[in-house]
Design an enzyme around this catalytic site. Structure first.
Site, PDB file in Angstrom:
ATOM      1  N   ARG A  81       0.848  -1.740  -0.158  1.00 13.21           N
ATOM      2  CA  ARG A  81      -0.040   0.010   0.123  1.00 13.21           C
ATOM      3  C   ARG A  81       1.117   0.718   0.082  1.00 13.21           C
ATOM      4  NH1 ARG A  81      -1.964  -3.371   3.910  1.00 13.21           N
ATOM      5  NH2 ARG A  81      -4.307  -4.446   3.800  1.00 13.21           N
TER       6      ARG A  81
ATOM      7  N   LYS B 276      -2.396  -2.104   7.416  1.00 13.93           N
ATOM      8  CA  LYS B 276      -4.054  -1.226   8.599  1.00 13.93           C
ATOM      9  C   LYS B 276      -3.611  -2.112  10.114  1.00 13.93           C
ATOM     10  CE  LYS B 276      -6.534  -0.279   4.679  1.00 13.93           C
ATOM     11  NZ  LYS B 276      -7.333  -0.541   4.022  1.00 13.93           N
TER      12      LYS B 276
ATOM     13  N   HIS C 266      -1.704   2.654  -6.414  1.00 10.25           N
ATOM     14  CA  HIS C 266      -2.519   1.747  -6.304  1.00 10.25           C
ATOM     15  C   HIS C 266      -3.303   0.907  -6.658  1.00 10.25           C
ATOM     16  CE1 HIS C 266      -5.821  -0.830  -4.460  1.00 10.25           C
ATOM     17  NE2 HIS C 266      -7.046  -0.518  -5.191  1.00 10.25           N
TER      18      HIS C 266
ATOM     19  N   ARG D  54       0.230  -1.329  -7.512  1.00  5.18           N
ATOM     20  CA  ARG D  54      -0.392  -2.627  -6.038  1.00  5.18           C
ATOM     21  C   ARG D  54      -1.413  -4.019  -6.467  1.00  5.18           C
ATOM     22  NH1 ARG D  54      -1.395  -4.054  -0.566  1.00  5.18           N
ATOM     23  NH2 ARG D  54      -3.979  -4.749  -0.119  1.00  5.18           N
TER      24      ARG D  54
ATOM     25  N   HIS E 172      -4.292  -8.750   3.592  1.00  2.00           N
ATOM     26  CA  HIS E 172      -5.782  -8.685   3.395  1.00  2.00           C
ATOM     27  C   HIS E 172      -6.136  -9.513   4.730  1.00  2.00           C
ATOM     28  CE1 HIS E 172      -6.176  -7.206  -0.946  1.00  2.00           C
ATOM     29  NE2 HIS E 172      -6.324  -6.395   0.236  1.00  2.00           N
TER      30      HIS E 172
ATOM     31  N   TYR F 246      -9.963  -7.756  -4.665  1.00  4.43           N
ATOM     32  CA  TYR F 246      -9.033  -7.407  -5.490  1.00  4.43           C
ATOM     33  C   TYR F 246      -8.997  -7.566  -6.320  1.00  4.43           C
ATOM     34  CZ  TYR F 246      -5.249  -3.914  -4.079  1.00  4.43           C
ATOM     35  OH  TYR F 246      -4.308  -3.452  -4.523  1.00  4.43           O
TER      36      TYR F 246
END
Length: 303
Positions: free
Chosen positions: A151, A175, A244, A247, A270, A279
């Site tokens: 990311r 995240k 993005h 990625r 994820h 995705y």
């Protein structure tokens, strides 16, 4: 269409409330009026002549009618929001005991799938042959984003100490402050090595960030986005380049080559497999094929 008084009079009181007490803009008032008038006319066509007769079932019928009429999810959500506000007003006026629209929601807005670059486009983008420190840095950034599927926030927050060229891995904070170890190899590893050899020409003393700006400080998200877009134009890539997209290209190409959804999930960081599935726009036929070939109780029994 003229509305029955049981539908029209409460609406007129609500419009006056929006004007005099809520003091909403004329544009917003007109939006409310347009949405509520449409639904009131639909109720008349369904045989309903007063708001007290409207229950959750009727509200769902109005939502279904909007969908059949081709309303986008966002427009339907706006229509139902106007209805909820109006029925809340009637509850406050003591004309309804409860708001029947509270439990009815619009369908979720479709999640747009990001576009990926094909392998040839990636080669075109990454064919940076300039050797000044900024160009070396930019190629290392793009090679690493495509080579490790990072990311943007993960890339920018990398420190020099998080990188092991000898092992070929990165310590990444994703995240939710979750840490993961990500492998990187080949050209990504090679160009990060090139960058580390010239980094001191730009980095301020004591700066821990792996990638720095020409001012010597940790590079910003916006700077990375701007430089990638510029390289896309300079390398004559047909589509707009952003972090993005690199990625997503990593995820797509890894999945196409390996077919290993779980491994790609781990590499991307994820939490849920369903996120990876969306995705990477994996089609159901491929999923079904992987399942049929891999699950021990999905295989056909030999006779």
């Amino acid at each position: 269409m003229s509305l029955p008084s049981g539908l029209e009079k409460p609406l007129l009181r609500f419009y006056e409330y929006l004007r005099s007490e809520r003091e909403l803009s004329l544009h917003t008032q007109q939006n409310y009026k347009r949405q509520l008038t449409t639904m009131a006319e639909q109720l008349v066509n369904l045989g309903v002549d007063n708001w007290q007769a409207v229950d959750a079932g009727w509200v769902r019928q109005l939502a279904s009618k909007g969908m059949r009429d081709g309303l986008k999810a966002s427009s339907l959500a706006m229509r139902l929001s106007a209805l909820r506000s109006f029925l809340d007003f009637l509850v406050g006026q003591g004309e309804l005991k409860a708001n029947p629209a509270k439990g009815v929601s619009a369908p979720r807005k479709a999640r747009p799938l990001p576009k990926n670059l094909d392998v040839d486009e990636m080669d075109q983008l990454l064919s940076v042959d300039e050797n000044d420190p900024l160009s070396v840095r930019d190629r290392a950034i793009m090679e690493l984003m495509y080579g490790a599927g990072l990311r943007l926030s993960e890339l920018v927050s990398l420190n020099v100490k998080d990188v092991s060229l000898s092992r070929g891995d990165l310590r990444v904070i994703g995240k939710g402050d979750k840490e993961r170890i990500v492998p990187f190899a080949g050209l990504a590893r090679e160009w990060v090595g090139h960058w580390l050899r010239v980094r001191d020409q730009l980095a301020a003393p004591g700066e821990p960030g792996l990638f720095v700006s020409k001012l010597g400080q940790r590079i910003s998200n916006r700077n990375v986005q701007k430089r990638m877009a510029e390289w896309g134009q300079k390398q004559a890539v047909s589509s707009h380049i952003n972090p993005h997209k690199l990625r997503h290209s990593f995820a797509t190409h890894m999945l196409e080559s390996s077919g290993d959804l779980r491994a790609v999930q781990e590499l991307l960081g994820h939490a849920n497999l369903s996120t990876t599935q969306i995705y990477t726009h994996l089609d159901f036929q491929h999923l079904a094929q992987v399942y049929d070939e891999a699950h021990p109780r999905a295989k056909r029994q030999k006779r």
